[in-house]
Design a protein around this motif. Sequence first.
Motif, PDB file in Angstrom:
ATOM      1  N   VAL A   1       0.721  -1.056   0.052  1.00  0.00           N
ATOM      2  CA  VAL A   1      -0.092  -0.049  -0.022  1.00  0.00           C
ATOM      3  C   VAL A   1       0.778   1.138  -0.102  1.00  0.00           C
ATOM      4  O   VAL A   1       0.583   2.315  -0.784  1.00  0.00           O
ATOM      5  N   VAL A   2       2.115   1.298   1.014  1.00  0.00           N
ATOM      6  CA  VAL A   2       2.883   2.390   1.143  1.00  0.00           C
ATOM      7  C   VAL A   2       3.362   2.834  -0.386  1.00  0.00           C
ATOM      8  O   VAL A   2       3.728   3.913  -0.792  1.00  0.00           O
ATOM      9  N   LEU A   3       4.192   1.573  -1.001  1.00  0.00           N
ATOM     10  CA  LEU A   3       4.858   1.680  -2.406  1.00  0.00           C
ATOM     11  C   LEU A   3       3.758   2.001  -3.436  1.00  0.00           C
ATOM     12  O   LEU A   3       4.063   2.860  -4.174  1.00  0.00           O
ATOM     13  N   SER A   4       2.354   1.743  -3.304  1.00  0.00           N
ATOM     14  CA  SER A   4       1.607   1.880  -4.411  1.00  0.00           C
ATOM     15  C   SER A   4       1.207   3.538  -4.432  1.00  0.00           C
ATOM     16  O   SER A   4       0.990   4.263  -5.163  1.00  0.00           O
ATOM     17  N   VAL A   5       1.012   4.084  -3.086  1.00  0.00           N
ATOM     18  CA  VAL A   5       0.927   5.454  -2.851  1.00  0.00           C
ATOM     19  C   VAL A   5       1.889   6.244  -3.335  1.00  0.00           C
ATOM     20  O   VAL A   5       1.841   7.212  -4.171  1.00  0.00           O
ATOM     21  N   LEU A   6       3.477   5.826  -3.085  1.00  0.00           N
ATOM     22  CA  LEU A   6       4.319   6.411  -3.629  1.00  0.00           C
ATOM     23  C   LEU A   6       4.492   6.370  -5.139  1.00  0.00           C
ATOM     24  O   LEU A   6       4.857   7.374  -5.986  1.00  0.00           O
ATOM     25  N   GLY A   7       4.115   5.226  -5.842  1.00  0.00           N
ATOM     26  CA  GLY A   7       3.997   4.985  -7.305  1.00  0.00           C
ATOM     27  C   GLY A   7       3.176   6.073  -7.882  1.00  0.00           C
ATOM     28  O   GLY A   7       3.077   6.554  -8.911  1.00  0.00           O
ATOM     29  N   ILE A   8       1.924   6.040  -7.092  1.00  0.00           N
ATOM     30  CA  ILE A   8       0.742   6.998  -7.634  1.00  0.00           C
ATOM     31  C   ILE A   8       1.119   8.479  -7.914  1.00  0.00           C
ATOM     32  O   ILE A   8       1.001   8.955  -8.782  1.00  0.00           O
ATOM     33  N   SER A   9       1.753   8.908  -6.671  1.00  0.00           N
ATOM     34  CA  SER A   9       2.090  10.382  -6.651  1.00  0.00           C
ATOM     35  C   SER A   9       3.423  10.676  -7.518  1.00  0.00           C
ATOM     36  O   SER A   9       3.489  11.676  -8.031  1.00  0.00           O
ATOM     37  N   ALA A  10       4.457   9.713  -7.663  1.00  0.00           N
ATOM     38  CA  ALA A  10       5.305   9.630  -8.544  1.00  0.00           C
ATOM     39  C   ALA A  10       4.734   9.833  -9.976  1.00  0.00           C
ATOM     40  O   ALA A  10       5.419  10.557 -10.778  1.00  0.00           O
ATOM     41  N   ALA A  11       3.930   8.958 -10.177  1.00  0.00           N
ATOM     42  CA  ALA A  11       3.482   9.020 -11.611  1.00  0.00           C
ATOM     43  C   ALA A  11       2.379  10.113 -11.884  1.00  0.00           C
ATOM     44  O   ALA A  11       2.671  10.969 -13.261  1.00  0.00           O
ATOM     45  N   ALA A  12       1.871  10.650 -10.926  1.00  0.00           N
ATOM     46  CA  ALA A  12       0.928  11.996 -11.000  1.00  0.00           C
ATOM     47  C   ALA A  12       1.860  13.310 -11.219  1.00  0.00           C
ATOM     48  O   ALA A  12       1.568  14.101 -12.110  1.00  0.00           O
ATOM     49  N   SER A  13       3.039  13.386 -10.462  1.00  0.00           N
ATOM     50  CA  SER A  13       4.061  14.398 -10.487  1.00  0.00           C
ATOM     51  C   SER A  13       4.986  14.313 -11.603  1.00  0.00           C
ATOM     52  O   SER A  13       5.597  15.295 -11.932  1.00  0.00           O
ATOM     53  N   ASN A  14       4.979  13.146 -12.217  1.00  0.00           N
ATOM     54  CA  ASN A  14       5.974  12.935 -13.274  1.00  0.00           C
ATOM     55  C   ASN A  14       7.338  13.251 -12.688  1.00  0.00           C
ATOM     56  O   ASN A  14       8.497  13.686 -13.459  1.00  0.00           O
ATOM     57  N   CYS A  15       7.765  13.003 -11.620  1.00  0.00           N
ATOM     58  CA  CYS A  15       9.152  13.090 -11.075  1.00  0.00           C
ATOM     59  C   CYS A  15      10.008  11.738 -11.299  1.00  0.00           C
ATOM     60  O   CYS A  15       9.754  10.830 -10.667  1.00  0.00           O
ATOM     61  N   LYS A  16      11.025  12.090 -11.892  1.00  0.00           N
ATOM     62  CA  LYS A  16      11.595  10.728 -12.615  1.00  0.00           C
ATOM     63  C   LYS A  16      12.495  10.080 -11.508  1.00  0.00           C
ATOM     64  O   LYS A  16      12.566   8.749 -11.389  1.00  0.00           O
ATOM     65  N   PRO A  17      12.924  11.083 -10.522  1.00  0.00           N
ATOM     66  CA  PRO A  17      13.753  10.205  -9.379  1.00  0.00           C
ATOM     67  C   PRO A  17      12.763   9.281  -8.492  1.00  0.00           C
ATOM     68  O   PRO A  17      13.020   8.383  -8.034  1.00  0.00           O
ATOM     69  N   LEU A  18      11.570   9.801  -8.247  1.00  0.00           N
ATOM     70  CA  LEU A  18      10.922   9.283  -7.656  1.00  0.00           C
ATOM     71  C   LEU A  18      10.163   8.014  -8.084  1.00  0.00           C
ATOM     72  O   LEU A  18       9.896   7.140  -7.572  1.00  0.00           O
ATOM     73  N   LEU A  19       9.993   8.184  -9.516  1.00  0.00           N
ATOM     74  CA  LEU A  19       9.701   6.927 -10.128  1.00  0.00           C
ATOM     75  C   LEU A  19      10.838   5.666 -10.367  1.00  0.00           C
ATOM     76  O   LEU A  19      10.515   4.648 -10.047  1.00  0.00           O
TER      77      LEU A  19
END
Length: 149
Positions: free
Chosen positions: A64-82
Amino acid sequence: MARCWSYLRGLSICVTVLLLVSGVVMIGVGYSSIEGNVPVAELFDQLSISDGLLALQVFGPITVVLSVLGISAAASNCKPLLLLFSALIFVEFVAVMVVASPLVHVEAQMNFAVDEIFLNVTPLHRADRYIQTELQKLQTSVRDIITAE
Protein backbone atom coordinates in the motif's frame (compact mmCIF):
# COMPACT_ATOMS: atom_id res chain seq x y z
CA MET A 1 5.26 11.92 -28.55
CA ALA A 2 3.47 13.83 -25.80
CA ARG A 3 0.35 11.72 -26.33
CA CYS A 4 2.43 8.55 -25.82
CA TRP A 5 3.86 9.84 -22.53
CA SER A 6 0.43 10.79 -21.23
CA TYR A 7 -0.84 7.32 -22.18
CA LEU A 8 2.05 5.64 -20.35
CA ARG A 9 1.56 7.91 -17.36
CA GLY A 10 -2.15 7.01 -17.20
CA LEU A 11 -1.32 3.33 -17.61
CA SER A 12 1.21 3.43 -14.78
CA ILE A 13 -1.31 5.19 -12.53
CA CYS A 14 -3.95 2.53 -13.30
CA VAL A 15 -1.52 -0.33 -12.64
CA THR A 16 -0.40 1.28 -9.42
CA VAL A 17 -4.02 1.74 -8.30
CA LEU A 18 -4.52 -1.99 -8.91
CA LEU A 19 -1.41 -2.59 -6.81
CA LEU A 20 -2.99 -0.46 -4.08
CA VAL A 21 -6.15 -2.55 -4.20
CA SER A 22 -4.14 -5.77 -3.99
CA GLY A 23 -2.27 -4.39 -0.98
CA VAL A 24 -5.56 -3.62 0.75
CA VAL A 25 -6.81 -7.14 -0.03
CA MET A 26 -3.58 -8.59 1.37
CA ILE A 27 -4.11 -6.62 4.57
CA GLY A 28 -7.71 -7.79 4.81
CA VAL A 29 -6.83 -11.45 4.31
CA GLY A 30 -3.80 -11.21 6.59
CA TYR A 31 -5.78 -9.81 9.50
CA SER A 32 -8.96 -11.85 8.99
CA SER A 33 -9.63 -14.13 11.91
CA ILE A 34 -10.38 -17.83 11.87
CA GLU A 35 -10.77 -18.07 15.63
CA GLY A 36 -14.44 -18.97 15.35
CA ASN A 37 -13.62 -22.38 13.92
CA VAL A 38 -11.33 -24.08 16.43
CA PRO A 39 -10.58 -27.32 14.50
CA VAL A 40 -9.61 -25.34 11.41
CA ALA A 41 -7.47 -23.01 13.52
CA GLU A 42 -5.71 -26.03 15.08
CA LEU A 43 -5.08 -27.50 11.64
CA PHE A 44 -3.66 -24.21 10.43
CA ASP A 45 -1.43 -23.98 13.50
CA GLN A 46 -0.09 -27.47 12.90
CA LEU A 47 0.75 -26.70 9.29
CA SER A 48 2.27 -23.27 10.06
CA ILE A 49 -0.15 -21.50 7.74
CA SER A 50 0.20 -18.60 10.16
CA ASP A 51 3.48 -17.87 8.35
CA GLY A 52 1.46 -17.09 5.24
CA LEU A 53 -0.84 -14.80 7.18
CA LEU A 54 2.19 -13.09 8.70
CA ALA A 55 3.63 -12.57 5.22
CA LEU A 56 0.36 -10.97 4.12
CA GLN A 57 0.32 -8.78 7.24
CA VAL A 58 3.83 -7.56 6.44
CA PHE A 59 3.71 -7.24 2.66
CA GLY A 60 0.19 -5.78 2.55
CA PRO A 61 1.05 -2.46 4.22
CA ILE A 62 4.36 -2.29 2.34
CA THR A 63 2.49 -2.72 -0.95
CA VAL A 64 0.00 0.00 0.00
CA VAL A 65 2.77 2.46 0.92
CA LEU A 66 4.71 1.71 -2.25
CA SER A 67 1.62 2.05 -4.42
CA VAL A 68 0.85 5.47 -2.91
CA LEU A 69 4.47 6.41 -3.66
CA GLY A 70 4.02 5.15 -7.23
CA ILE A 71 0.76 7.01 -7.77
CA SER A 72 2.25 10.26 -6.53
CA ALA A 73 5.40 9.70 -8.63
CA ALA A 74 3.40 9.00 -11.77
CA ALA A 75 1.01 11.90 -11.17
CA SER A 76 3.85 14.38 -10.56
CA ASN A 77 6.01 12.89 -13.33
CA CYS A 78 9.07 13.05 -11.07
CA LYS A 79 11.71 10.75 -12.59
CA PRO A 80 13.81 10.20 -9.42
CA LEU A 81 10.68 9.26 -7.51
CA LEU A 82 9.64 6.90 -10.31
CA LEU A 83 13.06 5.26 -10.24
CA LEU A 84 12.86 4.87 -6.46
CA PHE A 85 9.39 3.37 -6.81
CA SER A 86 10.57 0.93 -9.47
CA ALA A 87 13.56 -0.17 -7.40
CA LEU A 88 11.48 -0.65 -4.24
CA ILE A 89 8.76 -2.58 -6.10
CA PHE A 90 11.44 -4.85 -7.57
CA VAL A 91 12.90 -5.47 -4.09
CA GLU A 92 9.42 -6.21 -2.73
CA PHE A 93 8.74 -8.60 -5.62
CA VAL A 94 11.95 -10.53 -4.92
CA ALA A 95 11.16 -10.63 -1.20
CA VAL A 96 7.64 -11.94 -1.86
CA MET A 97 9.05 -14.66 -4.11
CA VAL A 98 11.58 -15.67 -1.46
CA VAL A 99 8.90 -15.80 1.24
CA ALA A 100 6.24 -17.43 -0.96
CA SER A 101 8.40 -20.34 -2.12
CA PRO A 102 8.34 -22.20 1.22
CA LEU A 103 4.62 -21.47 1.57
CA VAL A 104 3.93 -23.54 -1.55
CA HIS A 105 5.38 -26.50 0.35
CA VAL A 106 3.09 -25.68 3.28
CA GLU A 107 0.10 -25.78 0.94
CA ALA A 108 1.10 -29.25 -0.21
CA GLN A 109 1.41 -30.35 3.43
CA MET A 110 -1.99 -28.90 4.18
CA ASN A 111 -3.61 -30.73 1.27
CA PHE A 112 -2.00 -33.98 2.43
CA ALA A 113 -3.18 -33.44 6.02
CA VAL A 114 -6.74 -32.71 4.92
CA ASP A 115 -6.74 -35.83 2.75
CA GLU A 116 -5.46 -37.88 5.70
CA ILE A 117 -8.19 -36.51 7.97
CA PHE A 118 -10.94 -37.38 5.50
CA LEU A 119 -9.50 -40.80 4.65
CA ASN A 120 -9.17 -41.79 8.31
CA VAL A 121 -12.78 -40.98 9.16
CA THR A 122 -14.75 -44.10 10.02
CA PRO A 123 -17.84 -44.51 7.83
CA LEU A 124 -21.01 -44.25 9.88
CA HIS A 125 -22.26 -47.71 8.96
CA ARG A 126 -19.09 -49.15 10.57
CA ALA A 127 -19.16 -46.92 13.64
CA ASP A 128 -20.16 -48.17 17.08
CA ARG A 129 -23.86 -48.53 17.73
CA TYR A 130 -23.69 -45.88 20.45
CA ILE A 131 -22.23 -43.32 18.00
CA GLN A 132 -24.88 -44.14 15.39
CA THR A 133 -27.63 -43.67 17.97
CA GLU A 134 -26.24 -40.33 19.16
CA LEU A 135 -25.87 -39.05 15.60
CA GLN A 136 -29.45 -40.06 14.82
CA LYS A 137 -30.60 -38.10 17.90
CA LEU A 138 -28.60 -35.11 16.70
CA GLN A 139 -30.09 -35.33 13.20
CA THR A 140 -33.58 -35.59 14.65
CA SER A 141 -33.09 -32.54 16.86
CA VAL A 142 -31.64 -30.51 13.98
CA ARG A 143 -34.52 -31.56 11.71
CA ASP A 144 -37.04 -30.55 14.42
CA ILE A 145 -35.37 -27.14 14.76
CA ILE A 146 -35.41 -26.57 11.00
CA THR A 147 -39.04 -27.62 10.60
CA ALA A 148 -40.05 -25.43 13.56
CA GLU A 149 -38.69 -22.36 11.79
